[in-house]
Design an enzyme around this catalytic site. Structure first.
Site, short mmCIF file in Angstrom:
data_model
loop_
_atom_site.label_atom_id
_atom_site.label_comp_id
_atom_site.label_asym_id
_atom_site.label_seq_id
_atom_site.Cartn_x
_atom_site.Cartn_y
_atom_site.Cartn_z
N ASP A 1 -11.31 -3.17 22.67
CA ASP A 1 -10.27 -3.24 23.68
C ASP A 1 -10.67 -2.52 24.97
OD1 ASP A 1 -7.51 -3.72 24.67
OD2 ASP A 1 -7.39 -1.54 24.55
N MET B 1 -8.20 2.78 1.40
CA MET B 1 -7.60 1.91 2.42
C MET B 1 -7.40 2.67 3.72
SD MET B 1 -7.61 -1.03 1.17
CE MET B 1 -6.91 -1.76 2.64
N GLU B 2 -7.06 3.94 3.63
CA GLU B 2 -6.89 4.75 4.84
C GLU B 2 -8.21 4.87 5.60
OE1 GLU B 2 -3.38 5.23 2.45
OE2 GLU B 2 -5.50 5.29 1.90
N CYS C 1 0.87 -1.19 0.00
CA CYS C 1 0.00 0.00 0.00
C CYS C 1 0.90 1.23 0.00
CB CYS C 1 -0.89 -0.03 1.24
SG CYS C 1 -2.17 1.22 1.28
N HIS C 2 0.64 2.16 -0.90
CA HIS C 2 1.47 3.37 -0.99
C HIS C 2 1.35 4.20 0.29
CE1 HIS C 2 1.15 2.45 -5.30
NE2 HIS C 2 2.29 3.09 -5.40
#
Length: 144
Positions: free
Chosen positions: A115, A100-101, A64-65
């Protein structure tokens, strides 16, 4: 890695969403739109984690860039089914990137909710993560 050297920069946006289902024993700690745990404010921490993760996407996903984002926002709300809806909206003017970000930002925000709430219950489900829309690049996309 895909060679993007011949591409022209375009303005790109992406919106991704993750949904987290919290059981009643966790939701009972909701006060004024925020969950408080021993670790602190859940939604505010998840927002920061999502933004930080989106900035590190190129380090997390092989091939991924790495890109610098122009903007990244994470929003968290409860829907009518009392599910936590996390939305990550990211933008950039570049030759590649941004969906993707947005997906990483939404995913890590969801994992942060898990969590921070797992001490109250392990019956937490990260139901889905999906791309809602994207603009720029080869084609635009908008989920029906």
């Amino acid at each position: 890695m895909v060679d993007v050297s011949a591409k022209q920069p375009t303005y790109r946006t992406a919106t991704a969403q993750s949904i987290v289902v919290l059981p009643g024993e966790v939701l009972q700690h909701l006060t004024d739109g925020e969950l408080q745990t021993k670790k602190g404010a859940v939604f505010q921490t998840a927002i920061i984690a999502g933004i930080m993760a989106a900035k590190k996407t190129g380090d997390l996903i092989p091939l991924c860039h790495p890109i610098g984002m122009d903007n990244c926002q994470v929003y968290i709300k409860l829907n009518t089914d009392n599910e936590v809806v996390i939305e990550c909206i990211a933008s950039i003017t570049a030759k590649t990137g941004i969906e993707m970000e947005a997906l990483v930002g939404a995913s890590i925000a969801a994992l942060t909710v898990y969590d921070m709430c797992k001490a109250m219950s392990h019956d937490i489900v990260i139901k889905e993560t999906k791309l809602i829309s994207k603009t720029g690049g080869k084609r635009d996309f908008k989920r029906a």
